[in-house]
Design a protein around this motif. Structure first.
Motif, PDB file in Angstrom:
ATOM      1  N   ILE A  79      -4.155 161.476 -45.832  1.00  0.00           N
ATOM      2  CA  ILE A  79      -4.102 160.371 -46.780  1.00  0.00           C
ATOM      3  C   ILE A  79      -5.504 159.783 -46.915  1.00  0.00           C
ATOM      4  O   ILE A  79      -6.098 159.331 -45.934  1.00  0.00           O
ATOM      5  CB  ILE A  79      -3.120 159.272 -46.316  1.00  0.00           C
ATOM      6  N   SER A  81      -7.183 156.870 -47.702  1.00  0.00           N
ATOM      7  CA  SER A  81      -6.766 155.481 -47.826  1.00  0.00           C
ATOM      8  C   SER A  81      -7.762 154.645 -48.623  1.00  0.00           C
ATOM      9  O   SER A  81      -8.979 154.788 -48.485  1.00  0.00           O
ATOM     10  CB  SER A  81      -6.591 154.867 -46.432  1.00  0.00           C
ATOM     11  N   ILE A 129      -1.892 163.066 -41.140  1.00  0.00           N
ATOM     12  CA  ILE A 129      -0.491 162.747 -40.865  1.00  0.00           C
ATOM     13  C   ILE A 129       0.225 164.039 -40.468  1.00  0.00           C
ATOM     14  O   ILE A 129       0.120 165.047 -41.169  1.00  0.00           O
ATOM     15  CB  ILE A 129       0.196 162.132 -42.100  1.00  0.00           C
ATOM     16  N   VAL A 182       0.572 159.297 -36.756  1.00  0.00           N
ATOM     17  CA  VAL A 182      -0.626 158.762 -37.404  1.00  0.00           C
ATOM     18  C   VAL A 182      -1.534 158.194 -36.326  1.00  0.00           C
ATOM     19  O   VAL A 182      -1.070 157.536 -35.390  1.00  0.00           O
ATOM     20  CB  VAL A 182      -0.268 157.690 -38.462  1.00  0.00           C
ATOM     21  N   LEU A 212       0.338 151.090 -43.877  1.00  0.00           N
ATOM     22  CA  LEU A 212       1.672 151.646 -43.607  1.00  0.00           C
ATOM     23  C   LEU A 212       2.634 151.332 -44.743  1.00  0.00           C
ATOM     24  O   LEU A 212       3.354 152.211 -45.230  1.00  0.00           O
ATOM     25  CB  LEU A 212       2.211 151.092 -42.291  1.00  0.00           C
ATOM     26  N   LEU A 258       1.312 154.901 -46.530  1.00  0.00           N
ATOM     27  CA  LEU A 258       2.010 155.916 -45.744  1.00  0.00           C
ATOM     28  C   LEU A 258       3.477 156.030 -46.127  1.00  0.00           C
ATOM     29  O   LEU A 258       3.962 157.128 -46.451  1.00  0.00           O
ATOM     30  CB  LEU A 258       1.887 155.624 -44.248  1.00  0.00           C
ATOM     31  N   LYS A 262       4.140 157.542 -49.519  1.00  0.00           N
ATOM     32  CA  LYS A 262       3.836 158.970 -49.527  1.00  0.00           C
ATOM     33  C   LYS A 262       4.970 159.761 -48.891  1.00  0.00           C
ATOM     34  O   LYS A 262       5.352 160.837 -49.386  1.00  0.00           O
ATOM     35  CB  LYS A 262       2.532 159.234 -48.772  1.00  0.00           C
TER      36      LYS A 262
END
Length: 378
Positions: free
Chosen positions: A25, A27, A36, A88, A119, A123, A126
């Motif tokens: 990811i 970010s 991940i 993670v 998060l 996350l 996703k």
């Protein structure tokens, strides 16, 4: 004797063959691009519609494997739900796992709110995009990561339903999180949250600050916060995540198994049971493949063969590609003196096992031969 036979039968589903995947990811919230890793339940490919709760593992590079394996073992015997386990990690643990900025670590701490946003906004969306995710989220962390999961347990803006804090660093910033909790209002949380805390054999500031948090929890009761505390005096700070996470899953879901002992229920009562605990979890758990297997076989071996057949028939409707459920249904039919239906179910179980190169093919073949021998002797 019946219990021994039941446990032997359940061994068919106790071996894990879960699928693991990885992705990155990029970010926009934290100054990292975390890798991940995802462990899908071993039954994920056997249904096109079943969804699964999520368990996020912090410090996943060291904690992911044993937690994923522990969940798969416990879920096989209906002790905890099957979950999508997600690893993670962050290189900047002090920065992103601490809820306050410590004056000794100015500029290097106090950004837990950013990791919470990562998060919530990056996350979890996703995961929802890539997998069949159910709206029930758990998170586990150890040490500083345990401080972070404790912070989330007290944040009403967090999307997580349940939290595991193994040896949390409550000493951080002169016990800032303990003081924060002590000042909370009773109606702070608007939805149920479950929080498991544990401590190992850790003298000094670790145990002293942990005890301070327990005293605060006892003194200030917060609505909707269901917390559990365990001590592991034979473990150290480094060894405690192994036993701590397994105990946490059993504790958080201590009332989740509808028939934890030898008692049995028909399908209708099983469904009613999971509706009855919605208020506690803020989520209605659907029966998993392993639950159909465990509850159906329990009922059949305890003499309630009609209940066992009904449960397992529903199981193969929800998971039609499961050789295990078809094989268990064959067992239930045979116990119910329905040999022709048992043979049909066994034949399909064997076809699925051979088609999928199943590790259970030899056991399923043995049952098929046994059922054919009974039919031939009639």
């Amino acid at each position: 004797m019946k219990i021994f036979i039941l446990l032997f039968a359940l061994v068919l589903s106790s071996v894990s063959y879960a699928k693991s995947e990885r992705f990155v990811i990029k970010s926009a919230i934290i100054d990292e691009s975390p890798t991940i890793q995802v462990s899908l339940p071993d039954t994920y490919s056997l249904s096109n519609s079943s969804s699964y709760p999520v368990l996020v593992v912090l410090d996943g590079s060291t904690q992911f494997q044993h937690i994923a394996a522990g969940n798969q073992f416990l879920s096989t015997y209906a002790i905890a739900p099957e979950m999508i386990v997600v690893s993670v990690s962050t290189l900047k643990r002090m920065l992103y796992f601490t809820p306050t900025e410590h004056e000794q670590f100015a500029g290097r701490s106090g950004k837990a709110h950013l990791f919470k946003d990562f998060l919530n906004k990056e996350l979890l969306p996703k995961l929802q995009e890539k997998y069949r995710v159910a709206p029930y989220y758990m998170i586990t962390g150890h040490s500083l990561a345990g401080l972070f999961t404790s912070y989330l347990a007290l944040e009403k803006s967090s999307l997580f339903n349940a939290h595991i804090s193994i040896s949390p660093s409550f000493w951080w910033d002169d016990k800032a999180l303990v003081k924060h909790y002590a000042g909370m209002k009773r109606d702070h949380l608007t939805s149920p949250k479950r929080w498991f805390l544990s401590i190992a054999n850790e003298p000094g500031e670790m145990s002293e600050s942990y005890q301070a948090m327990l005293e605060a929890l006892e003194a200030n009761k917060i609505d909707n916060l269901h917390w559990f505390s365990k001590s592991f005096p034979e473990d150290t700070h480094d060894s405690t995540p192994l036993v701590g996470n397994a105990t946490a899953l059993k504790t958080i879901f201590n009332d989740w198994n509808a028939v934890p002992e030898i008692d049995v229920m028909p399908l209708k009562e099983l469904r009613q049971y999971y509706k009855s605990i919605v208020a506690d979890y803020d989520y209605e758990f659907k029966l998993s493949l392993h639950q159909y297997n465990v509850y159906g076989l329990k009922a059949a071996y305890e003499g309630k063969t009609n209940w066992g057949v009904e449960i397992l028939e529903q199981g193969v409707k929800d998971f039609p590609k499961s050789e295990i459920l078809w094989d268990s249904l064959a067992t239930a039919y045979e116990l119910d003196d329905k040999i022709n239906q048992a043979l049909s179910a066994s034949k399909l179980a064997l076809e699925l096992a051979q088609r999928n190169d199943s590790i259970f093919t030899s056991e399923i073949t043995s049952q098929n031969k046994y059922l054919n021998s009974i039919n031939a002797s009639k």
